[in-house]
Design an enzyme around this catalytic site. Structure first.
Site, PDB file in Angstrom:
ATOM      1  N   GLY A  13      51.896  51.220  44.095  1.00  0.00           N
ATOM      2  CA  GLY A  13      52.732  50.609  43.056  1.00  0.00           C
ATOM      3  C   GLY A  13      53.764  49.612  43.542  1.00  0.00           C
ATOM      4  O   GLY A  13      54.768  49.375  42.859  1.00  0.00           O
ATOM      5  N   ASP A  24      36.951  40.176  38.799  1.00  0.00           N
ATOM      6  CA  ASP A  24      37.893  39.262  39.473  1.00  0.00           C
ATOM      7  C   ASP A  24      37.565  37.797  39.160  1.00  0.00           C
ATOM      8  O   ASP A  24      37.794  36.908  40.000  1.00  0.00           O
ATOM      9  CB  ASP A  24      37.880  39.491  41.001  1.00  0.00           C
ATOM     10  N   ASN A  67      53.432  46.330  43.746  1.00  0.00           N
ATOM     11  CA  ASN A  67      53.460  45.190  42.806  1.00  0.00           C
ATOM     12  C   ASN A  67      54.138  45.581  41.500  1.00  0.00           C
ATOM     13  O   ASN A  67      54.840  44.783  40.890  1.00  0.00           O
ATOM     14  CB  ASN A  67      52.038  44.679  42.554  1.00  0.00           C
ATOM     15  N   ASP A  71      38.728  38.951  32.411  1.00  0.00           N
ATOM     16  CA  ASP A  71      37.641  38.861  31.435  1.00  0.00           C
ATOM     17  C   ASP A  71      36.491  39.752  31.912  1.00  0.00           C
ATOM     18  O   ASP A  71      36.697  40.608  32.787  1.00  0.00           O
ATOM     19  CB  ASP A  71      37.228  37.399  31.171  1.00  0.00           C
ATOM     20  N   GLU A  72      35.312  39.554  31.388  1.00  0.00           N
ATOM     21  CA  GLU A  72      34.206  40.480  31.683  1.00  0.00           C
ATOM     22  C   GLU A  72      33.652  40.315  33.101  1.00  0.00           C
ATOM     23  O   GLU A  72      32.853  41.143  33.549  1.00  0.00           O
ATOM     24  CB  GLU A  72      33.076  40.324  30.657  1.00  0.00           C
ATOM     25  N   MET A 132      42.531  50.856  40.004  1.00  0.00           N
ATOM     26  CA  MET A 132      41.242  50.859  40.701  1.00  0.00           C
ATOM     27  C   MET A 132      40.045  51.128  39.779  1.00  0.00           C
ATOM     28  O   MET A 132      39.038  51.669  40.217  1.00  0.00           O
ATOM     29  CB  MET A 132      41.273  51.890  41.839  1.00  0.00           C
ATOM     30  N   LEU A 184      37.617  47.614  33.716  1.00  0.00           N
ATOM     31  CA  LEU A 184      37.889  47.838  32.291  1.00  0.00           C
ATOM     32  C   LEU A 184      36.613  47.691  31.461  1.00  0.00           C
ATOM     33  O   LEU A 184      35.755  46.859  31.767  1.00  0.00           O
ATOM     34  CB  LEU A 184      38.933  46.850  31.774  1.00  0.00           C
ATOM     35  N   HIS A 201      44.882  40.024  42.802  1.00  0.00           N
ATOM     36  CA  HIS A 201      43.814  40.313  43.761  1.00  0.00           C
ATOM     37  C   HIS A 201      44.201  39.703  45.113  1.00  0.00           C
ATOM     38  O   HIS A 201      44.663  38.554  45.166  1.00  0.00           O
ATOM     39  CB  HIS A 201      42.500  39.699  43.252  1.00  0.00           C
ATOM     40  N   ARG A 221      33.717  55.598  30.716  1.00  0.00           N
ATOM     41  CA  ARG A 221      34.714  54.526  30.783  1.00  0.00           C
ATOM     42  C   ARG A 221      35.277  54.183  29.395  1.00  0.00           C
ATOM     43  O   ARG A 221      36.477  54.019  29.211  1.00  0.00           O
ATOM     44  CB  ARG A 221      34.062  53.282  31.400  1.00  0.00           C
TER      45      ARG A 221
HETATM   46  C1  GRF Z   1      47.337  44.975  46.143  1.00  0.00           C
HETATM   47  O1  GRF Z   1      46.934  44.416  47.359  1.00  0.00           O
HETATM   48  C2  GRF Z   1      46.665  44.273  44.980  1.00  0.00           C
HETATM   49  O2  GRF Z   1      46.419  42.926  45.206  1.00  0.00           O
HETATM   50  C3  GRF Z   1      45.346  45.013  44.893  1.00  0.00           C
HETATM   51  O3  GRF Z   1      45.658  46.355  45.186  1.00  0.00           O
HETATM   52  C4  GRF Z   1      46.833  46.411  45.982  1.00  0.00           C
HETATM   53  C5  GRF Z   1      47.806  47.269  45.234  1.00  0.00           C
HETATM   54  O4  GRF Z   1      48.984  47.507  45.962  1.00  0.00           O
HETATM   55  N1  GRF Z   1      44.745  44.825  43.585  1.00  0.00           N
HETATM   56  P1  GRF Z   1      50.244  48.150  45.217  1.00  0.00           P
HETATM   57  O5  GRF Z   1      49.762  49.448  44.574  1.00  0.00           O
HETATM   58  O6  GRF Z   1      50.720  47.168  44.203  1.00  0.00           O
HETATM   59  O7  GRF Z   1      51.248  48.395  46.302  1.00  0.00           O
END
Ligand code: GRF
Length: 203
Positions: free
Chosen positions: A18, A151, A20, A147-148, A96, A99, A115, A71
């Site tokens: 977490g 990435d 980000n 989107d679908e 992870m 969607l 990403h 899902r």
């Molecule tokens: C980040 O590198 C993000 O780009 C990727 O997963 C990682 C998540 O890191 N999608 P955090 O949980 O935000 O620390």
């Protein structure tokens, strides 16, 4: 006449650390993302470290586990929680799971993902390892609309870092992550500013 300025309600979806998410919360709380409030954090993992961080910031958290469900069922519960709380924008931050089409349709144009590569290169898992394997000389991170395509949605912003001769997955990931924490708030601010302008034009 001055139009009322809307405060956008953000939800952040996580599965783990977490960092980000924390960068987005800090940016919203310190005014770096104008007109944004992080209203909800959802994790599909009860043990996600980010949940404690969100709690410390007095943000509502929900754990919505997959629990062997399809899902579509899992996503239905998430979308219901988002709608109940009138969420305007969904930020995936180390979430992870892929969607469902229904989730993407329910929030089309209003789901962002970060990403750790310069998309469209190196989609999917282990982007930093893929970059090192290919011997690229620059790497970075991307925020895009979801989107679908995995990435594959329209790109909102990117930041570039050098790749060093002696880089390992860990050192490169750390260099990229530092930029992720700057890029994600900037990208959210960009998207919300556009939305604010569109809303003003339509009102
Ligand atoms: C980040 O590198 C993000 O780009 C990727 O997963 C990682 C998540 O890191 N999608 P955090 O949980 O935000 O620390």
């Amino acid at each position: 006449m001055n139009l009322p300025v809307k405060t956008f309600r953000l939800a952040i979806l996580i599965s783990g650390r977490g960092s980000n998410m924390s960068a987005l919360i800090d940016a919203a709380q310190s005014g770096k993302i104008p007109q944004a409030e992080v209203a909800l954090v959802i994790s599909d993992q009860p043990s996600a470290a980010g949940l404690q961080e969100a709690n410390k910031c007095a943000i509502e958290t929900l754990v919505i586990e997959r629990r062997g469900r399809a899902r579509e069922e899992h996503d239905k519960e998430i979308v219901a929680a988002l709608r109940e709380r009138q969420i305007d924008l969904v930020c995936l931050a180390g979430y992870m799971r892929i969607l469902s089409r229904a989730f993407i349709a329910a929030y089309r144009g209003r789901i962002l993902n970060i990403h750790p590569s310069l998309l469209p290169s190196f989609t999917g898992l282990d982007a930093q390892r893929q970059a090192l394997k290919h011997g690229v000389k620059v790497a970075g991170c991307t925020v895009h609309l979801v989107d679908e395509n995995l990435d594959g949605g329209p790109i909102i912003g990117q930041r570039v870092v050098p790749v060093r001769e002696d880089d390992t997955v860990e050192t490169l990931s750390a260099r990229i992550l530092e930029q992720e924490h700057k890029l994600y708030p900037e990208a959210v601010a960009t998207v919300l500013a556009r939305t604010q302008i569109t809303q003003a034009a339509n009102s």
